[in-house]
Design a protein around this motif. Structure first.
Motif, short mmCIF file in Angstrom:
data_model
loop_
_atom_site.label_atom_id
_atom_site.label_comp_id
_atom_site.label_asym_id
_atom_site.label_seq_id
_atom_site.Cartn_x
_atom_site.Cartn_y
_atom_site.Cartn_z
N LEU A 19 0.84 -1.19 0.00
CA LEU A 19 0.00 0.00 0.00
C LEU A 19 0.88 1.25 0.00
N GLY A 20 0.66 2.11 -0.96
CA GLY A 20 1.44 3.34 -1.05
C GLY A 20 1.01 4.34 0.02
N LYS A 22 0.96 8.09 1.36
CA LYS A 22 1.10 9.50 0.99
C LYS A 22 1.65 10.29 2.18
N THR A 30 -2.46 8.57 5.53
CA THR A 30 -3.13 8.88 4.28
C THR A 30 -2.47 8.02 3.21
N LEU A 31 -3.28 7.19 2.58
CA LEU A 31 -2.76 6.32 1.53
C LEU A 31 -2.75 7.04 0.20
N ALA A 32 -1.88 6.58 -0.70
CA ALA A 32 -1.75 7.21 -2.02
C ALA A 32 -3.00 7.02 -2.87
N GLN A 33 -3.70 5.90 -2.67
CA GLN A 33 -4.93 5.66 -3.42
C GLN A 33 -5.92 4.89 -2.56
N GLU A 34 -7.17 4.85 -3.01
CA GLU A 34 -8.21 4.10 -2.31
C GLU A 34 -7.83 2.62 -2.30
N ILE A 35 -8.27 1.90 -1.26
CA ILE A 35 -7.97 0.47 -1.22
C ILE A 35 -9.25 -0.34 -1.36
N THR A 36 -9.08 -1.54 -1.88
CA THR A 36 -10.22 -2.43 -2.07
C THR A 36 -10.67 -2.98 -0.72
N LYS A 39 -8.23 -5.62 0.47
CA LYS A 39 -6.98 -5.07 1.03
C LYS A 39 -7.24 -4.48 2.42
#
Length: 179
Positions: A19-20, A22, A30-36, A39
């Motif tokens: 998980l990227g 941010k 804060t993650l770089a993108q939304e996660i499923t 995940k």
């Protein structure tokens, strides 16, 4: 997350899951993108055994920010100036203090002030165990008006005087997330 080691553990686990990140700081990632959802489930299963939880709702995030702000104030800053806790929380969280106070009391079952005092007492315990500062220096560092006031508050919370605590030292401290 209540300390820098917590941040490192969470960061490491997020990286293992691919998980990227941010941004990561006390109590917040804060993650770089939304996660499923899959995940997210994997993340929950990874973090819960380590003593962490994912907080999604707005009220819980505000409570966590209040706690992290207080922990940061008490444990991670040397305060040379006296601060007004209500002003600090209002400025940092961009909410009226009455709202924050009522929300905290409703959810946590204690007041912000009592939580703040509990954190200060834990810091006093830490400093007493290290045995590097006198009680007057500890009182000054934690912005107590006097040693007597610090001692009185310490005894109310712990049932022990600071000098008695210093003599017994053993297993009387709590992890910050258990305060």
């Amino acid at each position: 997350m209540v300390c820098n080691r917590c941040i490192l553990v969470v960061q490491n686990e997020l990286e293992k899951l691919g998980l990227g990140i941010k941004n990561i700081k006390l109590g917040e990632v804060t993650l770089a993108q939304e996660i499923t959802p899959a995940k997210k489930d994997a993340l929950v299963k990874t973090l819960e055994p380590l003593g962490f939880e994912i907080i999604d709702d707005k009220k819980s995030r505000i409570i966590e920010k209040i706690k992290n702000t207080i922990i940061d104030l008490v444990h991670h800053q040397d305060n040379d100036v006296k601060i007004n806790l209500s002003d600090v929380l209002s400025d940092k969280l961009h909410h009226d203090y009455n709202y924050l106070s009522n929300l905290f009391s409703e959810v946590e079952g204690t007041t912000i002030e009592k939580y703040f005092i509990a954190q200060k007492v834990e810091k006093v315990k830490e400093l007493l165990v290290y045995d590097e500062l006198s009680l007057s220096e500890i009182a000054f560092r934690l912005n107590y008006s006097s040693v007597a006031y610090l001692s009185n508050q310490f005894k109310k919370v712990t049932g022990l005087t600071p000098s008695h605590f210093k003599q017994i030292k053993e297993d009387k401290r709590k992890p910050l997330d258990k305060v």
